[in-house]
Design an enzyme around this catalytic site. Structure first.
Site: not given
Length: 235
Positions: A15, A32, A126
């Site tokens: 965020d 972004h 991962l």
């Protein structure tokens, strides 16, 4: 949690992209773009410290209500990121998965998603899950509908339903619940993200805006997590 105090699974609500850009008198779109760099740091950081699962909230079902220009830019950013990072993710041993209403995304992005999943499916260092066009309430409703259909078909009795069964009907089936959830930008809410899965997750809220997120911020959150005693409702 691992024996070393490192969370097995970290989920992140990324965020603050828009506020980062506003503070610098830039368009939201630049925020972004900068946020994509922070994604790389988060993935590398988690792999380096031994986190096995990382889930990133990239685009919520509610984000479709944003201005069309911003949505189109984000779609372009997803295209660029998936194409550019695919080889790096493969080389780093990252297995990429996606949750959310993928069918709502542009056709070419759906193709890219399939390519990324196929190219990385053999990796295990991962497990990176990207939540795209995702909403937890919708996910839970979908699970309830599926269970209801089984009851209607006579394949399941209502009293057979328990927490484990519901978890198996969620999009995160096979992925352990998050040990730690990090939200950047100082906001303190879940925003329709992994509502069921975060029943006993530890939350850490950071004031840093997502584009400024670095490995050092990840370390701060992990150290805060390690300092806590998880009781799961017990003494």
């Amino acid at each position: 949690m691992t024996e070393t105090g490192i969370p097995n699974h970290i989920a992140i609500i990324m965020d603050g992209n828009g506020r980062w850009a506003k503070k610098r008198s830039l368009q939201r779109l630049r925020g972004h773009e900068k946020g994509a760099d922070a994604v790389r740091d988060a993935v590398k950081g988690c792999a380096e410290i031994g986190v096995r699962y990382l889930t990133l909230y990239a685009f919520s079902s509610e984000n479709w209500n944003r201005p069309i220009e911003e949505i189109n830019h984000l779609m372009g950013l997803f295209r660029f990121f998936f194409k550019k990072e695919m080889k790096a993710l493969c080389d780093a041993g990252v297995n990429v998965k996606f949750i959310g209403n993928i069918n709502k995304l542009p056709d070419d992005i759906q193709v890219l998603i399939k390519e990324v999943c196929e190219a990385t499916k053999g990796n295990s260092k991962l497990i990176l899950t990207i939540a795209l066009s995702y909403g937890s309430q919708s996910e839970i409703v979908g699970a309830m509908k599926s269970l209801g259909e089984k009851i209607k078909a006579g394949e399941l009795e209502p009293n057979e339903i328990d927490e484990d069964m519901i978890s198996r009907y969620l999009e995160t089936d096979g992925i352990p619940d998050p040990d730690l959830l990090i939200r950047t930008s100082g906001e303190k809410r879940l925003s329709n993200f992994l509502l069921w899965q975060c029943a006993y997750t530890e939350f850490v809220f950071l004031d840093v805006l997502w584009p400024d997120f670095q490995k050092a911020d990840l370390q701060v959150a992990v150290e805060e997590y390690a300092s806590r005693q998880r009781r799961y409702g017990a003494l």
